[in-house]
Enzyme design. Structure first.
Site, PDB file in Angstrom:
ATOM      1  N   ASN A   7       0.870  -1.170   0.000  1.00 39.79           N
ATOM      2  CA  ASN A   7       0.000   0.000   0.000  1.00 39.79           C
ATOM      3  C   ASN A   7       0.918   1.234   0.000  1.00 39.79           C
ATOM      4  O   ASN A   7       1.440   1.624   1.035  1.00 39.79           O
ATOM      5  CB  ASN A   7      -0.862  -0.068   1.273  1.00 39.79           C
ATOM      6  N   ARG A  98      -2.535  -1.714  -3.603  1.00 41.40           N
ATOM      7  CA  ARG A  98      -3.518  -0.650  -3.674  1.00 41.40           C
ATOM      8  C   ARG A  98      -3.056   0.302  -4.771  1.00 41.40           C
ATOM      9  O   ARG A  98      -1.917   0.775  -4.740  1.00 41.40           O
ATOM     10  CB  ARG A  98      -3.577   0.083  -2.343  1.00 41.40           C
ATOM     11  N   HIS A 186     -10.973   6.293  -2.067  1.00 47.03           N
ATOM     12  CA  HIS A 186     -11.184   5.524  -0.826  1.00 47.03           C
ATOM     13  C   HIS A 186     -12.138   4.341  -1.067  1.00 47.03           C
ATOM     14  O   HIS A 186     -12.758   3.845  -0.131  1.00 47.03           O
ATOM     15  CB  HIS A 186     -11.805   6.402   0.286  1.00 47.03           C
ATOM     16  N   LEU A 215     -13.079   9.109   7.464  1.00 48.67           N
ATOM     17  CA  LEU A 215     -12.509  10.369   7.956  1.00 48.67           C
ATOM     18  C   LEU A 215     -11.101  10.111   8.480  1.00 48.67           C
ATOM     19  O   LEU A 215     -10.911   9.710   9.639  1.00 48.67           O
ATOM     20  CB  LEU A 215     -13.402  10.954   9.073  1.00 48.67           C
ATOM     21  N   GLY A 216     -10.124  10.281   7.601  1.00 49.38           N
ATOM     22  CA  GLY A 216      -8.716  10.120   7.995  1.00 49.38           C
ATOM     23  C   GLY A 216      -8.016  11.438   7.715  1.00 49.38           C
ATOM     24  O   GLY A 216      -8.613  12.503   7.873  1.00 49.38           O
ATOM     25  N   ARG A 247      -6.258  19.436   3.133  1.00 51.23           N
ATOM     26  CA  ARG A 247      -6.937  19.761   1.860  1.00 51.23           C
ATOM     27  C   ARG A 247      -8.195  20.573   2.112  1.00 51.23           C
ATOM     28  O   ARG A 247      -8.911  20.322   3.089  1.00 51.23           O
ATOM     29  CB  ARG A 247      -7.316  18.475   1.131  1.00 51.23           C
ATOM     30  N   ASP A 289      -3.805  17.622  12.415  1.00 54.22           N
ATOM     31  CA  ASP A 289      -4.135  16.458  13.240  1.00 54.22           C
ATOM     32  C   ASP A 289      -5.305  16.790  14.167  1.00 54.22           C
ATOM     33  O   ASP A 289      -5.211  17.721  14.977  1.00 54.22           O
ATOM     34  CB  ASP A 289      -2.885  16.080  14.053  1.00 54.22           C
ATOM     35  N   GLY A 337      -8.972   7.117  10.829  1.00 55.71           N
ATOM     36  CA  GLY A 337      -8.392   7.703  12.048  1.00 55.71           C
ATOM     37  C   GLY A 337      -9.339   8.562  12.858  1.00 55.71           C
ATOM     38  O   GLY A 337      -9.500   8.355  14.069  1.00 55.71           O
ATOM     39  N   GLU A 390      -8.205  -1.899   4.880  1.00 56.10           N
ATOM     40  CA  GLU A 390      -7.947  -1.841   3.438  1.00 56.10           C
ATOM     41  C   GLU A 390      -7.000  -2.960   2.990  1.00 56.10           C
ATOM     42  O   GLU A 390      -7.203  -3.558   1.935  1.00 56.10           O
ATOM     43  CB  GLU A 390      -7.360  -0.473   3.068  1.00 56.10           C
TER      44      GLU A 390
HETATM   45  P1  ADP Z   1      -4.706   8.253   6.524  1.00 54.25           P
HETATM   46  O1  ADP Z   1      -5.795   8.922   5.737  1.00 54.25           O
HETATM   47  O2  ADP Z   1      -3.355   8.871   6.296  1.00 54.25           O
HETATM   48  O3  ADP Z   1      -4.717   6.740   6.443  1.00 54.25           O
HETATM   49  P2  ADP Z   1      -5.701   7.919   9.231  1.00 54.25           P
HETATM   50  O4  ADP Z   1      -6.895   7.115   8.838  1.00 54.25           O
HETATM   51  O5  ADP Z   1      -4.648   7.255  10.031  1.00 54.25           O
HETATM   52  O6  ADP Z   1      -5.046   8.657   8.016  1.00 54.25           O
HETATM   53  O7  ADP Z   1      -6.247   9.197  10.059  1.00 54.25           O
HETATM   54  C1  ADP Z   1      -5.423  10.207  10.488  1.00 54.25           C
HETATM   55  C2  ADP Z   1      -6.267  11.179  11.300  1.00 54.25           C
HETATM   56  O8  ADP Z   1      -6.843  10.474  12.409  1.00 54.25           O
HETATM   57  C3  ADP Z   1      -5.492  12.363  11.899  1.00 54.25           C
HETATM   58  O9  ADP Z   1      -6.213  13.560  11.696  1.00 54.25           O
HETATM   59  C4  ADP Z   1      -5.487  12.048  13.372  1.00 54.25           C
HETATM   60  O10 ADP Z   1      -5.556  13.205  14.131  1.00 54.25           O
HETATM   61  C5  ADP Z   1      -6.795  11.294  13.537  1.00 54.25           C
HETATM   62  N1  ADP Z   1      -6.783  10.543  14.794  1.00 54.25           N
HETATM   63  C6  ADP Z   1      -6.073   9.440  15.099  1.00 54.25           C
HETATM   64  N2  ADP Z   1      -6.303   9.086  16.400  1.00 54.25           N
HETATM   65  C7  ADP Z   1      -7.183  10.000  16.897  1.00 54.25           C
HETATM   66  C8  ADP Z   1      -7.804  10.204  18.164  1.00 54.25           C
HETATM   67  N3  ADP Z   1      -7.563   9.387  19.186  1.00 54.25           N
HETATM   68  N4  ADP Z   1      -8.647  11.256  18.302  1.00 54.25           N
HETATM   69  C9  ADP Z   1      -8.872  12.097  17.281  1.00 54.25           C
HETATM   70  N5  ADP Z   1      -8.333  11.964  16.071  1.00 54.25           N
HETATM   71  C10 ADP Z   1      -7.492  10.935  15.869  1.00 54.25           C
END
Ligand code: ADP
Length: 404
Positions: A7, A98, A186, A215-216, A247, A289, A337, A390
Site C-alpha cells: 500500500n 492498492r 477511498h 474520515l482520515g 486539503r 491532526d 483515524g 484496506e
Molecule cells: P490516513 O488517511 O493517512 O490513512 P488515518 O486514517 O490514520 O489517516 O487518520 C489520520 C487522522 O486520524 C489524523 O487527523 C489524526 O488526528 C486522527 N486521529 C487518530 N487518532 C485520533 C484520536 N484518538 N482522536 C482524534 N483523532 C485521531
C-alpha cells in the site's frame, strides 16, 4: 496461501503478509504474520523502515531514498533476522497492490499485465503523487520476485458504476468525453465497510441504504444503495468534497481564477495551497491532526474551534447530500483515524439528523467502540464504528484471483 499486500502512499510504503489456510475466507480479518512501513518523510535522502513480526518490532534506517532498493530491503526482513517469517521469498503466492487511480476502465481488481501497468502510468496526470508510487511498488516486486502474480486493487473501482448524473461535471460535455469526470476515491475502504455492515447486521447488503464516512487525513463519504456506490464526495481528484487535514475540499472555483488574476498564483502554488496548506491546518494555523485541534480548543484557541466547527458543518452538509441521493438511511458508518477515534466528531456529525429517527447512544459513543453499533436500541438508523481494513480487503481480492 501467502499473500503480500503493498500500500504505497506519496511519502510512505506500507506492507503486510497474510497467511490463509483452508478454502474459505475467515469471517474476521486475521492478524498479518508480518507488517512493515517505510516512511520517506523522516529526513531528506533517507527512509525509516519499521517492521513488526514474531512479537518483535524493529526500526531500520535506510541509507538511501531509492524506493525500489527500500522495498527490497523491506522484503529481506521477511526472510532474515528476528522478523523472519518465511524460509524464502518464493513462498509468497501472490502480491496485491492498492492503486489509487484506475480511471474509468477498471471497475474491478485486475491481474497486473503490461497493459495494466501502461494504464496506471497513463493515469499519472490524474494522481500525480500516488500512481507513480504504486507503479514503483509493482516494478520493485517484479525485480525481487520475478513473474509472481500481482493484482491491482483500485481505489476508484467501487465508484466506477456511479450514475452519470453523479459522475459528470456541469462543464462542456466534451471534457467528460476527455476524462474529466468524478471518479471518487477511498473505494477499497468504502466497499470493505459496506460488506462488513452487512456481515455484522446479518442482512443482505443489497437491502441496505448506507452512508460510509471515511474520515482520515483524507476524508470522503459514499452513499451506497443495493451494494453499489451511487454518490461520493471526492471527484476528479481526492481534493473535492469534505474539509480534510490539509486539503480544502470543495471551494468556489472562481477563487482560483481570482488568485491567478489578482495575486499571480500559478498552478503549482494553487496545488500546494489547496492540497497541503488548507483544511484543518490552513484554518487553525496549527495542525492537520484532529488530536491537536481538540487539545488547542480545550486551551481556548479560537482558530482551532473555527476549524473544528467548519469541519463539522461541511461533514453534515455532505451527509445531507448523500442522504438525498439515497432517499433514506439504514446505517451511518464512521471509519478511519478520525471516524474511529474522535467521539466528539461522531457526536456532532449526528446532531441535526434526529428527524430521521437517528439516536446516538453517547455512552456507547464514548467507550472506544470497534466494529460496534453506537445507536440507541430504538434508533431507526444504526450508527456503526468500523475499523477499516484496506489491506485485508486487498488480500481478499488476491484470494479470489487465486481461487478462480
Ligand atoms: P490516513 O488517511 O493517512 O490513512 P488515518 O486514517 O490514520 O489517516 O487518520 C489520520 C487522522 O486520524 C489524523 O487527523 C489524526 O488526528 C486522527 N486521529 C487518530 N487518532 C485520533 C484520536 N484518538 N482522536 C482524534 N483523532 C485521531
Amino acid at each position: 496461501m501467502k499473500i503480500l499486500v503493498l500500500n504505497a502512499g506519496s511519502s510512505s510504503q506500507k506492507s503486510c503478509l497474510y497467511q490463509l489456510t483452508g478454502d474459505t475466507l475467515p469471517s474476521k480479518p486475521p492478524q498479518p504474520l508480518w507488517e512493515a512501513k517505510i516512511d520517506w518523510s523522516v529526513s531528506a535522502g533517507l527512509g525509516l523502515l519499521e517492521v513488526e513480526a514474531n512479537e518483535t518490532a524493529l526500526e531500520i534506517q535506510l541509507e538511501s531514498d531509492d524506493r525500489p532498493t527500500g522495498v527490497s530491503q523491506m522484503l529481506k526482513t521477511l526472510v532474515e533476522g528476528k522478523t523472519k517469517v518465511l524460509k524464502e521469498l518464493s513462498q509468497i503466492d501472490i502480491v496485491g497492490h492498492r492503486v489509487v487511480h484506475g480511471g474509468a476502465e477498471y471497475s474491478q481488481a485486475t491481474t497486473i499485465s503490461k497493459e495494466v501497468k501502461e494504464a496506471i502510468a497513463r493515469l499519472i496526470p490524474l494522481a500525480p503523487t500516488h500512481n507513480p508510487a504504486n507503479l514503483e511498488g509493482i516494478e520493485a516486486i517484479e525485480k525481487v520476485l520475478g513473474d509472481i502474480p500481482q493484482v491491482a486493487v483500485f481505489d476508484t473501482a467501487f465508484h466506477s458504476q456511479m450514475p452519470l448524473e453523479a459522475a459528470v461535471y456541469p462543464i462542456p460535455y466534451e471534457w467528460f468525453e476527455k476524462g474529466i469526470r468524478r471518479y471518487g476515491f477511498h473505494g477499497i475502504s468504502h466497499k470493505y465497510c459496506a460488506d462488513r455492515v452487512a456481515q455484522l447486521l446479518g442482512k443482505p447488503l443489497e437491502s441496505l441504504k448506507i452512508i460510509t464516512c471515511h474520515l482520515g487525513n483524507g476524508c470522503s463519504l459514499t452513499a451506497i444503495s443495493e451494494g453499489k456506490s451511487i454518490n461520493t464526495t471526492m471527484g476528479f481528484t481526492p481534493l473535492e468534497g469534505l474539509m480534510m487535514g490539509t486539503r480544502s475540499g470543495s471551494i468556489d472555483p472562481a477563487i482560483l481564477i481570482y488568485l491567478m488574476r489578482e495575486h499571480n498564483f500559478n498552478a503549482d502554488q494553487l496545488d500546494k495551497m489547496l492540497n497541503k496548506a488548507s483544511g484543518l491546518k490552513g484554518v487553525s494555523g496549527l495542525s492537520s491532526d484532529m488530536r491537536s485541534i481538540k487539545e488547542a480548543i480545550s486551551e481556548g484557541n479560537d482558530r482551532a474551534k473555527l476549524a473544528f466547527d467548519m469541519y463539522i458543518h461541511r461533514l453534515k452538509a455532505c451527509i445531507g447530500s448523500m442522504l438525498a441521493s439515497l432517499g433514506g438511511l439504514d446505517v451511518l458508518v464512521f471509519t478511519a483515524g478520525i471516524g474511529e477515534n474522535a467521539a466528539i466528531v461522531r457526536e456532532k456529525a449526528c446532531e441535526g439528523f434526529e428527524f430521521l429517527g437517528l439516536k446516538l447512544d453517547k455512552d456507547k459513543n464514548n467507550s472506544s467502540p470497534v466494529d460496534e453499533d453506537i445507536a440507541m436500541s430504538d434508533s431507526k438508523v444504526k450508527i456503526l464504528v468500523l475499523h477499516t481494513e484496506e489491506d485485508w480487503a486487498i488480500a481478499t481480492e488476491c484470494w479470489h484471483v487465486m481461487m478462480s
